[in-house]
Design a protein around this motif. Structure first.
Motif, PDB file in Angstrom:
ATOM      1  N   VAL A 222       1.905   8.043  -7.625  1.00  0.00           N
ATOM      2  CA  VAL A 222       1.769   9.419  -8.316  1.00  0.00           C
ATOM      3  C   VAL A 222       2.746  10.420  -7.982  1.00  0.00           C
ATOM      4  CG1 VAL A 222       0.209  11.366  -8.134  1.00  0.00           C
ATOM      5  CG2 VAL A 222      -0.747   8.902  -8.252  1.00  0.00           C
ATOM      6  N   PRO A 223       3.170  10.603  -6.695  1.00  0.00           N
ATOM      7  CA  PRO A 223       4.431  11.499  -6.640  1.00  0.00           C
ATOM      8  C   PRO A 223       5.614  10.912  -7.364  1.00  0.00           C
ATOM      9  CG  PRO A 223       3.389  10.956  -4.600  1.00  0.00           C
ATOM     10  CD  PRO A 223       2.757  10.172  -5.489  1.00  0.00           C
TER      11      PRO A 223
ATOM     12  N   PRO B 187       8.005   4.145 -10.977  1.00  0.00           N
ATOM     13  CA  PRO B 187       8.342   4.503 -12.241  1.00  0.00           C
ATOM     14  C   PRO B 187       9.823   5.379 -12.359  1.00  0.00           C
ATOM     15  CG  PRO B 187       6.793   6.051 -11.164  1.00  0.00           C
ATOM     16  CD  PRO B 187       6.862   4.811 -10.208  1.00  0.00           C
ATOM     17  N   ASP B 188      10.206   5.815 -10.908  1.00  0.00           N
ATOM     18  CA  ASP B 188      11.591   6.435 -10.914  1.00  0.00           C
ATOM     19  C   ASP B 188      12.766   5.623 -10.613  1.00  0.00           C
ATOM     20  OD1 ASP B 188      10.789   6.138  -8.211  1.00  0.00           O
ATOM     21  OD2 ASP B 188      11.003   8.108  -7.808  1.00  0.00           O
TER      22      ASP B 188
ATOM     23  N   GLY C 227       8.410  12.744 -14.364  1.00  0.00           N
ATOM     24  CA  GLY C 227       8.277  13.421 -15.679  1.00  0.00           C
ATOM     25  C   GLY C 227       9.107  14.819 -15.617  1.00  0.00           C
ATOM     26  N   ARG C 228       9.187  15.130 -14.349  1.00  0.00           N
ATOM     27  CA  ARG C 228       9.964  16.504 -14.135  1.00  0.00           C
ATOM     28  C   ARG C 228      11.454  16.192 -14.698  1.00  0.00           C
ATOM     29  NH1 ARG C 228       6.984  17.398  -9.510  1.00  0.00           N
ATOM     30  NH2 ARG C 228       9.099  16.593  -8.435  1.00  0.00           N
ATOM     31  N   VAL C 229      11.902  14.893 -14.119  1.00  0.00           N
ATOM     32  CA  VAL C 229      13.429  14.524 -14.211  1.00  0.00           C
ATOM     33  C   VAL C 229      13.554  14.557 -15.603  1.00  0.00           C
ATOM     34  CG1 VAL C 229      14.919  12.908 -13.993  1.00  0.00           C
ATOM     35  CG2 VAL C 229      13.798  13.889 -11.868  1.00  0.00           C
ATOM     36  N   LEU C 230      12.864  13.739 -16.459  1.00  0.00           N
ATOM     37  CA  LEU C 230      13.019  13.521 -17.866  1.00  0.00           C
ATOM     38  C   LEU C 230      12.808  14.666 -18.689  1.00  0.00           C
ATOM     39  CD1 LEU C 230      11.160   9.960 -18.028  1.00  0.00           C
ATOM     40  CD2 LEU C 230      13.565  10.397 -17.920  1.00  0.00           C
ATOM     41  N   LEU C 231      11.888  15.409 -18.198  1.00  0.00           N
ATOM     42  CA  LEU C 231      11.666  16.784 -18.969  1.00  0.00           C
ATOM     43  C   LEU C 231      12.769  17.509 -19.077  1.00  0.00           C
ATOM     44  CD1 LEU C 231       9.792  18.530 -20.667  1.00  0.00           C
ATOM     45  CD2 LEU C 231       9.085  19.686 -18.598  1.00  0.00           C
TER      46      LEU C 231
ATOM     47  N   GLY D  95       0.808  -1.270   0.194  1.00  0.00           N
ATOM     48  CA  GLY D  95       0.165  -0.005  -0.214  1.00  0.00           C
ATOM     49  C   GLY D  95       0.739   1.236  -0.019  1.00  0.00           C
ATOM     50  N   ARG D  96       1.733   1.227   0.695  1.00  0.00           N
ATOM     51  CA  ARG D  96       2.638   2.553   0.749  1.00  0.00           C
ATOM     52  C   ARG D  96       3.532   2.643  -0.900  1.00  0.00           C
ATOM     53  NH1 ARG D  96       7.195   1.430   4.536  1.00  0.00           N
ATOM     54  NH2 ARG D  96       5.350   1.647   6.252  1.00  0.00           N
ATOM     55  N   ALA D  97       3.879   1.654  -1.194  1.00  0.00           N
ATOM     56  CA  ALA D  97       4.353   1.563  -2.508  1.00  0.00           C
ATOM     57  C   ALA D  97       3.657   2.115  -3.556  1.00  0.00           C
ATOM     58  CB  ALA D  97       5.073   0.226  -3.129  1.00  0.00           C
ATOM     59  N   LEU D  98       2.152   1.577  -3.469  1.00  0.00           N
ATOM     60  CA  LEU D  98       1.188   2.006  -4.401  1.00  0.00           C
ATOM     61  C   LEU D  98       0.784   3.616  -4.286  1.00  0.00           C
ATOM     62  CD1 LEU D  98      -1.071  -0.986  -4.433  1.00  0.00           C
ATOM     63  CD2 LEU D  98       0.741  -0.060  -6.334  1.00  0.00           C
ATOM     64  N   ALA D  99       0.862   3.928  -3.029  1.00  0.00           N
ATOM     65  CA  ALA D  99       0.644   5.376  -2.705  1.00  0.00           C
ATOM     66  C   ALA D  99       1.812   6.247  -3.280  1.00  0.00           C
ATOM     67  CB  ALA D  99       0.239   5.372  -1.096  1.00  0.00           C
ATOM     68  N   GLY D 100       2.579   5.710  -3.226  1.00  0.00           N
ATOM     69  CA  GLY D 100       3.661   6.530  -3.693  1.00  0.00           C
ATOM     70  C   GLY D 100       4.096   6.572  -5.269  1.00  0.00           C
TER      71      GLY D 100
END
Length: 156
Positions: A71-72, A124-125, A78-82, A64-69
């Protein structure tokens, strides 16, 4: 055994219906058949597996903690790749984190290790590059600056 098998079937059916996007007669029948086949496959694997895995009740808290994280972490990615696309920099790097392995032949420890590597790799990161037997650390590839794991036994 029957109770656990029923819980697996019910969980797989619920997951199928959730991912189907709608609930109707066809989805329910298809979900029941697919959940039955997946449950039969899981039971067969569990019976013939040379290595046993067991998941503790605390596993769901970490999942649950991993899934909650997600979105952030997706926003950070997205910011890092941009920023990398604009500047041409390479934002990824490998980092070693402590990861206590526990007893190699204990089913609960094997289950914890498998779930920890899976949950850490779903982000994702970052993802786990290596968690070698006999070493109490994991090599993780991360984009940007990864925060420290809240629990080193789980890498998340």
């Amino acid at each position: 055994m029957i109770l656990r098998t029923g819980a697996v079937w019910l969980g797989l059916l619920a997951l199928f219906l959730l991912l189907a996007g709608q609930i109707g007669w066809h989805e329910a029948v298809t979900g029941a058949v697919v959940a039955g086949l997946a449950t039969a496959w899981a039971v067969r694997i569990r019976r013939h597996a040379a290595r046993r895995f067991a998941c503790s009740p605390g596993t769901m808290r970490h999942a649950g903690r991993a899934l909650a994280g997600l979105v952030p972490a997706t926003a950070r990615t997205g910011r890092v790749l941009l920023r990398a696309a604009i500047t041409g920099a390479h934002p990824g790097h490998a980092a070693r984190r402590g990861f206590p392995r526990g007893q190699e032949d204990h089913p609960a420890e094997a289950g914890r290790r498998a779930c920890a590597v899976l949950l850490a790799s779903l982000a994702p990161d970052s993802f786990v590059l290596r968690a070698d037997p006999g070493r109490d650390e994991a090599l993780i590839h991360a984009l940007g600056r990864p925060g420290p794991a809240s629990d080193s036994r789980w890498l998340v």
